[in-house]
Design a protein around this motif. Sequence first.
Motif, short mmCIF file in Angstrom:
data_model
loop_
_atom_site.label_atom_id
_atom_site.label_comp_id
_atom_site.label_asym_id
_atom_site.label_seq_id
_atom_site.Cartn_x
_atom_site.Cartn_y
_atom_site.Cartn_z
N GLU A 83 0.83 -1.20 0.00
CA GLU A 83 0.00 0.00 0.00
C GLU A 83 0.87 1.25 0.00
N ARG A 84 1.93 1.25 0.81
CA ARG A 84 2.84 2.40 0.86
C ARG A 84 3.44 2.70 -0.51
N ARG A 85 3.65 1.65 -1.28
CA ARG A 85 4.22 1.80 -2.63
C ARG A 85 3.15 2.05 -3.69
N GLY A 86 1.89 2.11 -3.26
CA GLY A 86 0.81 2.38 -4.21
C GLY A 86 0.41 1.18 -5.04
N ILE A 87 0.65 -0.02 -4.54
CA ILE A 87 0.35 -1.25 -5.28
C ILE A 87 -0.87 -1.92 -4.65
N ASP A 88 -1.89 -2.18 -5.47
CA ASP A 88 -3.08 -2.91 -5.03
C ASP A 88 -2.91 -4.36 -5.47
N PRO A 89 -2.65 -5.29 -4.53
CA PRO A 89 -2.39 -6.69 -4.92
C PRO A 89 -3.59 -7.38 -5.56
N GLN A 90 -4.79 -6.82 -5.39
CA GLN A 90 -5.97 -7.41 -6.02
C GLN A 90 -6.10 -7.00 -7.49
N GLU A 91 -5.51 -5.85 -7.83
CA GLU A 91 -5.69 -5.29 -9.17
C GLU A 91 -4.41 -5.23 -10.01
N GLU A 92 -3.26 -5.23 -9.36
CA GLU A 92 -2.00 -5.03 -10.07
C GLU A 92 -1.06 -6.21 -9.88
N GLU A 93 -0.10 -6.30 -10.78
CA GLU A 93 0.92 -7.34 -10.65
C GLU A 93 1.80 -7.03 -9.44
N ILE A 94 2.06 -8.06 -8.66
CA ILE A 94 2.89 -7.91 -7.47
C ILE A 94 4.36 -8.02 -7.90
N PRO A 95 5.20 -7.05 -7.49
CA PRO A 95 6.63 -7.11 -7.85
C PRO A 95 7.28 -8.41 -7.37
N ALA A 96 8.25 -8.89 -8.11
CA ALA A 96 8.90 -10.17 -7.83
C ALA A 96 9.45 -10.26 -6.41
N GLU A 97 10.00 -9.15 -5.89
CA GLU A 97 10.60 -9.21 -4.55
C GLU A 97 9.55 -9.42 -3.45
N PHE A 98 8.27 -9.26 -3.79
CA PHE A 98 7.20 -9.49 -2.82
C PHE A 98 6.65 -10.91 -2.89
N LEU A 99 7.19 -11.73 -3.75
CA LEU A 99 6.74 -13.12 -3.86
C LEU A 99 7.51 -14.05 -2.94
N ASP A 100 8.55 -13.52 -2.30
CA ASP A 100 9.31 -14.27 -1.31
C ASP A 100 9.72 -13.30 -0.21
N ASP A 101 10.81 -13.58 0.49
CA ASP A 101 11.17 -12.73 1.63
C ASP A 101 12.13 -11.59 1.29
N ARG A 102 12.41 -11.36 0.02
CA ARG A 102 13.32 -10.26 -0.34
C ARG A 102 12.79 -8.90 0.09
N TRP A 103 11.47 -8.70 0.02
CA TRP A 103 10.89 -7.41 0.41
C TRP A 103 11.20 -7.10 1.86
N LEU A 104 11.17 -8.11 2.71
CA LEU A 104 11.40 -7.92 4.14
C LEU A 104 12.86 -7.59 4.44
N ALA A 105 13.76 -8.20 3.70
CA ALA A 105 15.19 -7.95 3.91
C ALA A 105 15.57 -6.52 3.54
N SER A 106 14.79 -5.87 2.68
CA SER A 106 15.13 -4.52 2.23
C SER A 106 14.57 -3.42 3.16
N LEU A 107 13.76 -3.81 4.15
CA LEU A 107 13.15 -2.82 5.06
C LEU A 107 13.99 -2.64 6.31
N PRO A 108 13.90 -1.46 6.93
CA PRO A 108 14.55 -1.30 8.23
C PRO A 108 13.86 -2.18 9.26
N ARG A 109 14.61 -2.70 10.19
CA ARG A 109 14.05 -3.58 11.23
C ARG A 109 13.13 -2.82 12.16
N GLU A 110 12.00 -3.44 12.50
CA GLU A 110 11.09 -2.86 13.49
C GLU A 110 11.60 -3.22 14.87
N GLU A 111 11.48 -2.30 15.81
CA GLU A 111 11.94 -2.59 17.17
C GLU A 111 10.79 -2.71 18.12
#
Length: 76
Positions: free
Chosen positions: A48-76
């Motif tokens: 949503e932050r990136r403006g992507i609607d997973p119901q209507e748009e193609e999901i970027p490849a990095e969101f099909l596995d855990d790569r998206w999570l590795a690219s984010l800052p860690r939550e504390e």
Amino acid sequence: MVGFDPRFQEYGLIIHDGGTASVGIDFCPWCGRRLPESQRDRWFDELERRGIDPQEEEIPAEFLDDRWLASLPREE
């Protein structure tokens, strides 16, 4: 027996019905320890932050596995 979804960091007991269904679990069935927190809500929030609607748009490849999570800052 136990499946893992890297997108959401979720574990589940696989339902052998010919599909991809599983029943989510929060604790290890062998040792009883709590499993890592699901990242499902964070996954949808990041899309949503990136403006992507997973119901209507193609999901970027990095969101099909855990790569998206590795690219984010860690939550504390």
